[in-house]
Design an enzyme around this catalytic site. Structure first.
Site, PDB file in Angstrom:
ATOM      1  N   ASN A 148     -10.512  -2.592  -6.678  1.00  0.00           N
ATOM      2  CA  ASN A 148      -9.702  -1.600  -7.319  1.00  0.00           C
ATOM      3  C   ASN A 148     -10.249  -1.402  -8.942  1.00  0.00           C
ATOM      4  O   ASN A 148      -9.916  -0.415  -9.292  1.00  0.00           O
ATOM      5  CB  ASN A 148      -8.181  -2.297  -7.796  1.00  0.00           C
TER       6      ASN A 148
ATOM      7  N   ASP B 116       1.066  -1.280   0.203  1.00  0.00           N
ATOM      8  CA  ASP B 116       0.016   0.026   0.060  1.00  0.00           C
ATOM      9  C   ASP B 116       0.883   1.297   0.108  1.00  0.00           C
ATOM     10  O   ASP B 116       1.885   1.204   0.548  1.00  0.00           O
ATOM     11  CB  ASP B 116      -0.917  -0.037   1.171  1.00  0.00           C
TER      12      ASP B 116
ATOM     13  N   SER C 232      -8.530  -4.986   4.802  1.00  0.00           N
ATOM     14  CA  SER C 232      -8.837  -4.797   3.360  1.00  0.00           C
ATOM     15  C   SER C 232      -9.388  -5.805   2.568  1.00  0.00           C
ATOM     16  O   SER C 232      -8.956  -6.102   1.484  1.00  0.00           O
ATOM     17  CB  SER C 232      -7.940  -3.908   2.595  1.00  0.00           C
TER      18      SER C 232
ATOM     19  N   ARG D 170      -0.215   8.822 -10.305  1.00  0.00           N
ATOM     20  CA  ARG D 170      -0.155   7.720  -9.498  1.00  0.00           C
ATOM     21  C   ARG D 170       0.488   6.516 -10.107  1.00  0.00           C
ATOM     22  O   ARG D 170       1.223   5.532  -9.267  1.00  0.00           O
ATOM     23  CB  ARG D 170      -1.761   7.142  -9.022  1.00  0.00           C
TER      24      ARG D 170
ATOM     25  N   ARG E 137      -5.344  -2.028   8.396  1.00  0.00           N
ATOM     26  CA  ARG E 137      -6.613  -2.792   8.067  1.00  0.00           C
ATOM     27  C   ARG E 137      -6.483  -3.992   7.356  1.00  0.00           C
ATOM     28  O   ARG E 137      -5.199  -4.052   6.476  1.00  0.00           O
ATOM     29  CB  ARG E 137      -7.460  -1.951   7.129  1.00  0.00           C
TER      30      ARG E 137
HETATM   31  C1  FPP Z   1      -1.535   0.126  -3.518  1.00  0.00           C
HETATM   32  O1  FPP Z   1      -1.230   1.386  -3.527  1.00  0.00           O
HETATM   33  C2  FPP Z   1      -1.095  -0.672  -4.555  1.00  0.00           C
HETATM   34  C3  FPP Z   1      -1.634  -1.311  -5.479  1.00  0.00           C
HETATM   35  C4  FPP Z   1      -3.165  -1.127  -5.882  1.00  0.00           C
HETATM   36  C5  FPP Z   1      -1.311  -1.917  -6.625  1.00  0.00           C
HETATM   37  C6  FPP Z   1      -0.075  -2.642  -6.440  1.00  0.00           C
HETATM   38  C7  FPP Z   1       0.687  -2.875  -7.865  1.00  0.00           C
HETATM   39  C8  FPP Z   1       2.125  -2.744  -7.754  1.00  0.00           C
HETATM   40  C9  FPP Z   1       3.216  -2.704  -6.810  1.00  0.00           C
HETATM   41  C10 FPP Z   1       2.556  -2.848  -9.306  1.00  0.00           C
HETATM   42  C11 FPP Z   1       3.058  -4.295  -9.944  1.00  0.00           C
HETATM   43  C12 FPP Z   1       2.806  -5.541  -9.214  1.00  0.00           C
HETATM   44  C13 FPP Z   1       3.215  -6.637  -9.397  1.00  0.00           C
HETATM   45  C14 FPP Z   1       3.281  -7.733  -8.651  1.00  0.00           C
HETATM   46  C15 FPP Z   1       4.250  -6.994 -10.703  1.00  0.00           C
HETATM   47  P1  FPP Z   1      -2.483   2.696  -3.665  1.00  0.00           P
HETATM   48  O2  FPP Z   1      -2.403   2.911  -5.012  1.00  0.00           O
HETATM   49  O3  FPP Z   1      -3.687   2.340  -2.816  1.00  0.00           O
HETATM   50  O4  FPP Z   1      -1.723   3.762  -2.984  1.00  0.00           O
HETATM   51  P2  FPP Z   1      -2.472   4.926  -1.899  1.00  0.00           P
HETATM   52  O5  FPP Z   1      -3.148   4.264  -0.800  1.00  0.00           O
HETATM   53  O6  FPP Z   1      -1.434   5.865  -1.493  1.00  0.00           O
HETATM   54  O7  FPP Z   1      -3.420   5.608  -2.930  1.00  0.00           O
END
Ligand code: FPP
Length: 247
Positions: free
Chosen positions: A69, A21, A197, A34, A195
């Protein structure tokens, strides 16, 4: 003594699950879009997979994309899917070189066709690897998984291949996407959120939870080792008393 050397190999978790996260906040702090955070999150994924394999963790499950998501802005969803497809195909050779098997859990049929095809290809190409299994949770949510399990069990009842009186915890476990894996002993979440989630709700029943303020793109091997050391210093009682554990 390095952090890695402080890890006790005889008390190593077999399975570690991670909620990655903070990508969005990391990018925002840098005045970027982002997706820049997700791109840098891939570096942390690589580091963590390497660290897990080096210390001998058998299963590493990463929450890469939740059912929820899909509700993000369309352009972020598309960019994230492209990043996933690109990363999966680019990393298959490295996974094979390092004897790492790839698996995925979630509603995989709901992924875009190219993503689904690349994923299956990588899963197939790495299926005989034995050092560590990297599990990507994609279009995954625990409530989706449990609902699915209930539906499968109901079908067994309808077909009379199962009797209601024979349903026990093992029946549920066997119908989850994770049926072939041990339960995670440790769950790590980055970015300071406390959390679960909708992640592995059944499987995390007895897991130790570890939270760090680090945002995912800043997460490195040392942070992973620190979480394992923290886990190793905890007492896992499974409902028993400390005295019962000693005797
Ligand atoms: C959460 O951060 C992250 C994600 C929803 C995506 C995770 C994906 C990667 C790390 C990229 C590729 C992964 C692989 C396995 C190749 P957020 O966007 O919710 O962050 P925020 O809470 O700060 O908005």
């Amino acid at each position: 003594m390095s952090l890695k050397e402080k890890i006790n190999p005889s008390k190593l978790p077999q399975h570690i699950a991670i909620i990655m996260d903070g990508n969005g906040r990391w990018a925002k702090q840098k005045g970027q879009e982002r997706i820049f955070g997700h791109e840098n999150g891939v570096i942390s994924v690589r580091e963590t997979v390497e660290a897990a394999a080096e210390v001998g963790v058998k299963y590493l499950t990463l929450y890469a994309f939740s059912t929820e998501n899909w509700n993000r802005p369309q352009e972020e969803v598309i960019a994230l899917m492209q990043l996933l497809v690109h990363t999966i195909s680019a990393e298959t050779a490295t996974l094979n070189k390092n004897n790492i098997r790839l698996q995925a859990i979630g509603d995989l049929q709901s992924l875009p066709a190219d993503c689904y095809a690349e994923l299956n290809e990588a899963i197939d190409q790495t299926k005989n690897n034995t050092r560590t299994t990297l599990v990507l949770a994609l279009s995954y949510s625990s409530r989706w998984e449990i609902t699915n399990a209930v539906r499968q069990i109901a079908l067994h009842l309808e077909n009379k291949t199962l009797l209601a009186k024979d349903i026990d915890e093992n029946t549920i476990t066997a119908n989850l996407c994770t049926s072939s894996m041990p339960e995670p002993e440790l769950m790590i979440r980055t970015s300071g959120e406390h959390r679960i989630s909708n992640f592995l709700l059944w499987q995390l029943a007895y897991s130790e939870l570890y939270f760090t303020d680090k945002l995912w793109p800043d997460f490195r091997k040392e942070d992973f080792y620190e979480a394992i050391i923290d886990y190793q210093n905890r007492e896992r009682r499974f409902g028993k008393t400390s005295e019962q554990l000693i005797s």
